[in-house]
Design an enzyme around this catalytic site. Structure first.
Site, PDB file in Angstrom:
ATOM      1  N   HIS A 279       0.501  -1.165  -0.669  1.00 48.27           N
ATOM      2  CA  HIS A 279      -0.437  -0.455   0.019  1.00 48.27           C
ATOM      3  C   HIS A 279       1.026   1.345  -0.317  1.00 48.27           C
ATOM      4  CE1 HIS A 279      -4.110  -2.125   0.690  1.00 48.27           C
ATOM      5  NE2 HIS A 279      -2.992  -3.164   1.771  1.00 48.27           N
TER       6      HIS A 279
ATOM      7  N   ARG B  62      -5.571  11.721   6.220  1.00 49.86           N
ATOM      8  CA  ARG B  62      -5.227  12.052   7.160  1.00 49.86           C
ATOM      9  C   ARG B  62      -3.662  12.713   6.708  1.00 49.86           C
ATOM     10  NH1 ARG B  62      -4.007   7.907  11.404  1.00 49.86           N
ATOM     11  NH2 ARG B  62      -1.800   9.302  11.286  1.00 49.86           N
TER      12      ARG B  62
ATOM     13  N   LYS C  81       0.635  14.672   0.616  1.00 49.08           N
ATOM     14  CA  LYS C  81      -0.469  14.368   0.746  1.00 49.08           C
ATOM     15  C   LYS C  81      -0.948  15.849   0.132  1.00 49.08           C
ATOM     16  CE  LYS C  81      -1.718  10.767   3.084  1.00 49.08           C
ATOM     17  NZ  LYS C  81      -3.007  10.091   1.794  1.00 49.08           N
TER      18      LYS C  81
ATOM     19  N   THR D 242      -8.476   6.789  -1.422  1.00 47.16           N
ATOM     20  CA  THR D 242     -10.103   6.172  -1.483  1.00 47.16           C
ATOM     21  C   THR D 242     -10.608   7.367  -1.463  1.00 47.16           C
ATOM     22  OG1 THR D 242      -9.497   5.551   0.125  1.00 47.16           O
ATOM     23  CG2 THR D 242      -9.642   4.174  -1.278  1.00 47.16           C
TER      24      THR D 242
ATOM     25  N   LYS E 185     -14.779   8.319  -3.183  1.00 47.17           N
ATOM     26  CA  LYS E 185     -15.844   8.756  -2.667  1.00 47.17           C
ATOM     27  C   LYS E 185     -16.146   9.993  -3.117  1.00 47.17           C
ATOM     28  CE  LYS E 185     -13.504   6.330   1.589  1.00 47.17           C
ATOM     29  NZ  LYS E 185     -13.057   5.791   2.314  1.00 47.17           N
TER      30      LYS E 185
HETATM   31  C1  LIG Z   1       3.710   1.403   9.996  1.00 46.91           C
HETATM   32  C2  LIG Z   1       2.960   2.530  10.310  1.00 46.91           C
HETATM   33  C3  LIG Z   1       2.028   2.491   8.803  1.00 46.91           C
HETATM   34  C4  LIG Z   1       0.695   2.024   8.599  1.00 46.91           C
HETATM   35  C5  LIG Z   1      -0.154   2.222   7.734  1.00 46.91           C
HETATM   36  C6  LIG Z   1       0.563   2.325   6.982  1.00 46.91           C
HETATM   37  C7  LIG Z   1      -0.055   2.239   5.567  1.00 46.91           C
HETATM   38  C8  LIG Z   1      -0.236   1.130   4.520  1.00 46.91           C
HETATM   39  C9  LIG Z   1      -0.582   2.973   4.989  1.00 46.91           C
HETATM   40  C10 LIG Z   1      -2.037   3.300   4.406  1.00 46.91           C
HETATM   41  O1  LIG Z   1      -3.011   3.891   4.691  1.00 46.91           O
HETATM   42  N1  LIG Z   1      -1.570   3.710   2.668  1.00 46.91           N
HETATM   43  C11 LIG Z   1      -2.714   3.839   2.202  1.00 46.91           C
HETATM   44  O2  LIG Z   1      -3.379   2.259   1.692  1.00 46.91           O
HETATM   45  C12 LIG Z   1      -4.416   2.941   1.002  1.00 46.91           C
HETATM   46  C13 LIG Z   1      -5.331   2.102   0.769  1.00 46.91           C
HETATM   47  O3  LIG Z   1      -4.682   0.796  -0.464  1.00 46.91           O
HETATM   48  C14 LIG Z   1      -3.878   3.748  -0.353  1.00 46.91           C
HETATM   49  O4  LIG Z   1      -5.503   4.208  -1.349  1.00 46.91           O
HETATM   50  C15 LIG Z   1      -3.297   5.137  -0.597  1.00 46.91           C
HETATM   51  O5  LIG Z   1      -2.876   5.695  -1.124  1.00 46.91           O
HETATM   52  C16 LIG Z   1      -2.669   5.668   0.745  1.00 46.91           C
HETATM   53  O6  LIG Z   1      -1.840   5.552   1.514  1.00 46.91           O
HETATM   54  C17 LIG Z   1       2.121   2.175   6.762  1.00 46.91           C
HETATM   55  C18 LIG Z   1       2.702   2.367   7.959  1.00 46.91           C
END
Ligand SMILES: CCc1ccc([C@H](C)CC(=O)N[C@@H]2O[C@H](CO)[C@@H](O)[C@H](O)[C@H]2O)cc1
Length: 818
Positions: A363, A556, A561, A663, A667
């Site tokens: 992701h 976020r 962003k 996403t 929406k």
């Molecule tokens: C380790 C800390 C941590 C926590 C969460 C994350 C996630 C991968 C961050 C996240 O939410 N990424 C988002 O995922 C969405 C669903 O696929 C995408 O639409 C977003 O572009 C992406 O930033 C990375 C690292």
């Protein structure tokens, strides 16, 4: 079979009203006259839950049916949002319930507002998991979502003096009527200690793990209702507890703390969600959380498989396990441990099963978000898994050397163990070595993934890489959030679009040329804007005019962003008005929302910047209300449901190559907002789908970003050569927006002028020009409405149903919906 009037499962107004009263009496033990709003909410929740249980049979049969493959969706986050409204929509009892509640002298909206939001996620990744659970159920795919039942979810955000203040999220304080406690399905999870060789009863040399801590995992099931289908999914979240929650011996000798020490330490594992998305934190508890729920999930899946009367060597026929990013990647080593150590399976056989079971979704490309665990740290908590990972890596590198003899560079780049500097385990490599499929979440992202972060894996395993572009559920994000729009769509094309979005929604396209329909369309948007204006006033005290252009950026807070690029536009407009107060500009309301990771100082400074700029602009006599800036506090699923339907302009302005998909962009578009965006993530595919003429594009492409970076990017030159930009930046430097602390924004501005890693200054002028186009376009409301209708009509493929169909076909090899 249940009848319409059956008290426990009937869907008639009378049956529902009776059920609510029954639960007030038998579940809440309250007399209606004494019942609190929460009592009525809980009674209604039980009433709705009863009607879901009718569907329980089908999923239990599917799970017990050895012919059916089950999806095990492993995610450290599930951002479900409030359950009640969604369940009423999916069970098709929304209107009857509203009538039943009204007959009891209550207002359904008050009961909906009573529900605490289970904020068990940070943002995109967690919400995607929730949309996917809705689509899996609605498509009739047997699925178990496995995660952690955090006692405290994502913090709730208050804005004090323009700054974010984090408040503990006590979502469970009034209990949770949507979950079913399943103590009999508990299992134990080991930590720490050491491993030792021993000879088993057949004299074979084996390894066993002697942990120094064992805790209990207790599951809680939340039913996930399908849309208008006799089926549900199961969200199985694990709570950590002590095996022995009270040490009586310690108590006897008066050591009261020791008596409960075990309990306290054990319960800490599932206590709180880490509020970071993107920056990696490498904390012991984080790894313990990941291993805890993964071990519980795999033990549970093996239990289900064996109940089916199947031998363990066909485990991969029962389960397709999706790793939602690397957070659950330890599952690879844990399944090997369970198969080899606990179930005495041969290594190669176990590895074959492991390869067939797992697939991995990435992701993010941000290097700081790629999880790497320092070796000693990892080995201390999970000594047996370290050994297993060594063995996996050893056999993998042998394969690599056979593939590319002598190319040690390739081998060390691919190795699960990063030997450079502080030795560490690369969790993305562990997931990629084991996963039979690796997918990105948008076409551009998957392409970049195979060209950058995982290019060496793509070089040796090109067939493993597939793309599955994200999607969102039209049930929560249209029907529940935007009933006015859903009503208009239903009157125009019926309601089949709700679960056949891809095929049906495009049928509204011709109505873009129908002035009457356009009129209805505008009334819907105007109504949603008025509703949001009311909520903004309630939450922030700000008065916003629903007749201005609602320009919205909610997500976020993160530098990539570029919320601060949006602020540069606002300051630019502000300067234009100050220079010429009679300037005829398109009145706008800028609405921001989003949480910053508590430890992310620059993100927190951006929140302060938005509020400080707003405080001045909103009160400036020259501006006279033509520009309004609002920071909507505590952006979450519940508030998102109010904001997306009211938006007219969706800000998707990340630096090209940084947002994996997004996403929120989907929406907004599905609710008729037009998008201003870069060619990044799923923006690329949204623009292709809605038509380039119906999308406000600006900015450098990924290749242009890399090229400019390669040639040596000097942001200060843009500042020096662009008077409008310089004027805006200088006004921020001057303290005009921070009279109480003139230098407040110097750290942010200096970063922009000296480094600007996300190229705001390079994209500034294109952004401003695009915004000027939008200001002009908005004045032609007929044309704007036409584009808005076409945007919705062409968003068919961004339903999470389409994404899940692709996962079933290209990754899980599941025939869905039988
Ligand atoms: C380790 C800390 C941590 C926590 C969460 C994350 C996630 C991968 C961050 C996240 O939410 N990424 C988002 O995922 C969405 C669903 O696929 C995408 O639409 C977003 O572009 C992406 O930033 C990375 C690292």
């Amino acid at each position: 079979p249940a009848t319409e009037n059956d008290a426990r499962s009937g869907n008639s107004v009378a049956a529902i009203r009776k059920s609510i009263l029954d639960h007030i009496h038998f579940s809440q033990a309250r007399l209606p006259v004494m019942a609190t709003c929460n009592d009525w909410y809980v009674a209604l929740a039980y009433t709705v839950r009863d009607r879901m249980f009718g569907h329980w049979m089908n999923v239990v049969q599917a799970i017990a049916d050895p012919q059916r493959k089950i999806v095990g969706y492993l995610s450290a986050e599930f951002l479900m949002g409030p359950h009640l409204g969604n369940a009423l929509i999916n069970l098709g009892i929304h209107d009857n319930t509203r009538a039943a509640v009204a007959q009891l002298g209550l207002n359904l909206d008050d009961l909906l507002a009573q529900e605490e939001e289970p904020g068990l996620g940070n943002g995109g990744l967690g919400r995607l998991a929730a949309c996917y659970m809705d689509s899996l159920a609605t498509l009739g795919v047997p699925a178990l979502g496995y995660g952690i039942r955090y006692e405290f979810g994502i913090f709730s955000q208050e804005i004090r003096d323009g700054r974010q203040v984090e408040k503990t999220d006590k979502w469970l304080r009034l209990g949770n009527p949507w979950e079913i406690h399943r103590p009999e399905l508990s299992c134990t999870v080991n930590f720490g200690g050491r491993t030792e060789w021993f000879h088993d009863e057949r004299g074979r040399l084996r390894i066993r793990w002697i942990p120094n801590r064992v805790i209990k995992g207790v599951p809680y099931d939340t039913p996930i209702p399908a849309f208008r289908k006799d089926f549900i999914g199961i969200l199985r979240l694990w709570k950590s507890e002590a095996v022995e929650s009270f040490d009586f011996q310690a108590f006897n000798v008066g050591d009261y703390y020791k008596a409960v020490d075990e309990k306290v330490v054990s319960e800490t594992v599932s206590k709180v969600l880490y509020p970071n998305d993107e920056p990696e934190i490498g904390k012991t508890l984080r790894l313990a959380q990941q291993y805890f729920f993964v071990s519980c999930a795999l033990q549970d899946m093996i239990r289900v498989h064996l109940i089916r009367g199947k031998a363990l060597d066909t485990f991969h026929e029962s389960f397709a396990v999706q790793l939602n990013d690397t957070h659950p990647a330890i599952a690879v080593a844990e399944l090997m441990r369970l198969l080899v150590d606990e179930h005495d399976m041969d290594w190669c056989e176990a590895w074959t099963i492991t390869r067939n079971v797992f697939s991995y979704t990435n992701h993010t490309l941000l290097s700081e978000a790629l999880e790497k665990w320092p070796l000693p740290f990892f080995g201390h908590l999970l000594p047996r898994h370290l050994e297993i990972i060594y063995e996996i890596n050893h056999r993998f590198l042998e394969e690599v050397r056979r593939h590319a003899p002598g190319d040690d560079g390739l081998a060390s780049r691919l190795s699960i163990i990063d030997e450079g500097g502080q030795k560490s385990i690369r969790m993305a490599h562990l997931a990629s070595v084991a996963g039979h499929r690796i997918n990105g979440v948008a076409e551009l992202h998957t392409k970049l993934l195979s060209r950058t972060v995982l290019r060496d894996f793509h070089a040796i395993y090109p067939d493993r890489f597939v793309n599955v572009t994200n999607g969102v559920t039209p049930r929560r994000w249209m029907v529940l959030s935007n009933p006015k729009l859903a009503g208009l769509l239903e009157s125009a094309i019926g309601d089949r679009w709700i679960c056949r979005f891809e095929e049906e929604i495009e049928k509204i396209a011709p109505l873009a040329d129908d002035p009457a329909f356009r009129n209805h369309w505008r009334e819907v948007k105007r109504g949603n804007k008025a509703d949001l204006a009311g909520l903004i006033h309630e939450r922030t005290g700000n008065t916003v005019d629903p007749d201005t252009l609602f320009d919205v950026q909610v997500k976020r807070i993160h530098e990539y962003k570029r919320q601060h690029l949006n602020v540069l536009h606002i300051v630019t407009l502000y300067n234009r008005i100050r220079r010429n107060p009679n300037l005829d500009i398109t009145p706008r309301t800028f609405i921001f929302g989003g949480k910053a990771a508590p430890g992310y100082a620059m993100a927190k400074l951006i929140i302060k910047l938005i509020n400080d700029v707003g405080a001045v602009v909103n009160r400036d006599p020259d501006v006279a209300g033509r520009l309004k800036v609002v920071f909507f506090p505590n952006f979450n699923v519940k508030n998102g449901q109010m904001i997306y339907p009211a938006a007219e302009l969706s800000e998707q302005i990340s630096t090209a190559g940084k947002e994996a998909s997004g996403t929120g962009n989907m929406k907004f578009s599905m609710n008729g907002a037009l998008t201003i965006g870069t060619l990044d993530g799923a923006n690329v595919e949204i623009r292709e789908a809605v038509g380039p003429e119906n999308f406000f594009l600006f900015g450098l492409t990924v290749d242009q970003v890399n090229d400019l970076w390669g040639r040596g990017y000097n942001p200060r030159r843009y500042y020096e050569e662009n008077a409008q930009l310089r004027e805006a930046v200088d006004l921020l430097y001057s303290g005009h927006f921070s009279p109480d602390h003139q230098a407040r924004f110097v750290p942010l501005l200096d970063t922009l002028l000296n480094h600007d890693p996300y190229m705001l200054l390079a994209d500034y002028q294109a952004y401003i020009d695009c915004q000027d186009q939008i200001a002009a376009a908005y004045r032609d409301q007929e044309h704007w409405t036409r584009i808005s209708i076409l945007n919705v009509a062409r968003m068919g493929r961004f339903s999470s149903d389409r994404s899940i169909r692709e996962y079933c076909k290209d990754i899980w090899r599941i025939r869905q919906g039988v």
